[in-house]
Design an enzyme around this catalytic site. Structure first.
Site, mmCIF file in Angstrom:
data_model
loop_
_atom_site.group_PDB
_atom_site.id
_atom_site.type_symbol
_atom_site.label_atom_id
_atom_site.label_comp_id
_atom_site.label_asym_id
_atom_site.label_seq_id
_atom_site.Cartn_x
_atom_site.Cartn_y
_atom_site.Cartn_z
ATOM 1 C CG LEU A 260 42.120 31.123 42.336
ATOM 2 C CD1 LEU A 260 43.068 31.521 43.461
ATOM 3 C CD2 LEU A 260 40.840 30.506 42.896
ATOM 4 C CB CYS A 261 40.432 36.284 39.127
ATOM 5 S SG CYS A 261 40.114 37.951 38.499
ATOM 6 C CB THR A 262 41.709 36.832 34.511
ATOM 7 O OG1 THR A 262 42.785 37.218 35.383
ATOM 8 C CG2 THR A 262 40.688 37.958 34.452
#
Length: 321
Positions: A101-103
């Site tokens: 998720l995301c970074t």
């Protein structure tokens, strides 16, 4: 039941962590039974933003899960913890489906799971990810990328898009729709892979179009126009378009088209109706028209979509791989 393990360590982003817990860690057996067996895996107590989180198991437990989720990593300028990277790699090697998720994509990249693959991350970090890991094809323009056993999402709210996509793969679109509505997530958002995400309708009474949406959804088999919608909403077409942009992020016709495709997906998954019958029921007119728009939006023809999701429904939840 399918199992989901959330990998946590110091420096994780709390929003993405919370989203994953809300989707996979809540007791949603009243919606789908069995739901997920859920666990937090990390080294002792970890600091997530301003909060202390106590894991259920150590990082070695990730290798026992069907799906491993890696939340966003706060300090992308630093190498992620070696023990976390090794545990994520070991889980994938053991057959787990791994999603960032995301970074969190930086952790998957450090583990070598994205080499030779297409991936995404928060738009502010896509260039950094591409420069640091040149073997990855970084796509900054999508909500998420599904490579089968390895998935990545863009930033923040796109984490929810990917979580719902995983639910859709495991439980089908009807269950994903119910989860989305329970969470009152935003309506359909444009994105390269967003067509696979259930498109919820905002709660009744929460906006000027609340009464219009259920009226439209009950008449998808009719040749509705913008003028029809405006007349029903008792406003001008221009005023309607302005409200649609605010509430859904798109135009009335595009929203209507999305609802027709979504309804076609549900019928393909849950009935044995012919494509001709589904075309009529969704207002597409003919099977040829439905096939053209369905393939353009979803990426595969209706028959292929039906085989994929009906076979998943018969064989049970997807368990990675």
């Amino acid at each position: 039941m399918p199992t989901v393990a959330l990998a946590i360590t110091d420096g994780m982003l709390h929003l993405e962590l919370s989203l994953a817990i809300e989707v996979f860690g809540a007791d949603l057996t009243h919606i789908a039974d069995p739901w997920y067996g859920f666990s937090l895996c990390g080294p002792d107590a970890v600091q997530v933003g301003r909060f202390k989180v106590e894991p259920d198991h150590g990082l070695d437990h990730l290798a026992r899960a069907d799906t491993v989720i890696v939340p966003g990593w706060a300090d992308t300028d630093q190498d992620p913890p070696a023990e976390l990277v090794a545990a994520v790699r070991a889980a994938h090697d053991a057959g787990a489906r791994v999603a960032s998720l995301c970074t969190g994509a930086f952790i998957l990249a450090a583990a070598g799971l994205l080499d030779g693959k297409r991936a995404t991350t928060h738009w502010a970090h896509t260039r950094q990810l591409a420069l640091r890991h040149p073997k990855i094809t970084v796509d900054p323009d999508v909500l998420y990328v599904d490579n089968g056993s390895v998935l990545t999402s863009a930033g923040k709210a796109a984490a929810m898009d990917l979580c719902l996509h995983l639910v859709r793969l495991d439980h089908g679109s009807s269950i994903a729709n119910k989860i989305a509505r329970r969470l009152v997530v935003p309506p359909h958002r444009d994105g390269g892979q967003a067509q696979f995400i259930a498109t919820p309708v905002p709660e009744p009474g929460s906006h000027p179009l609340a009464d219009l949406f259920p009226w439209v959804l009950g008449r998808l088999d009719e040749p509705l126009t913008v003028e029809d919608l405006a007349r029903r909403a008792r406003m001008s077409s221009r005023h309607l378009g302005r409200h649609f942009k605010q509430v859904t992020g798109t135009t009335p016709l595009q929203w209507l088209h999305t609802q027709r495709i979504r309804h076609a997906q549900e019928l393909l998954e849950t009935t044995d109706h012919t494509v001709d019958t589904i075309a009529t029921a969704t207002g597409m007119g003919t099977a040829t028209t439905l096939r053209r728009h369905f393939a353009r939006t979803v990426g595969v023809p209706p028959d292929t979509y039906r085989r994929t999701f009906r076979s998943q429904a018969r064989s049970g939840p997807h368990l990675g791989g």
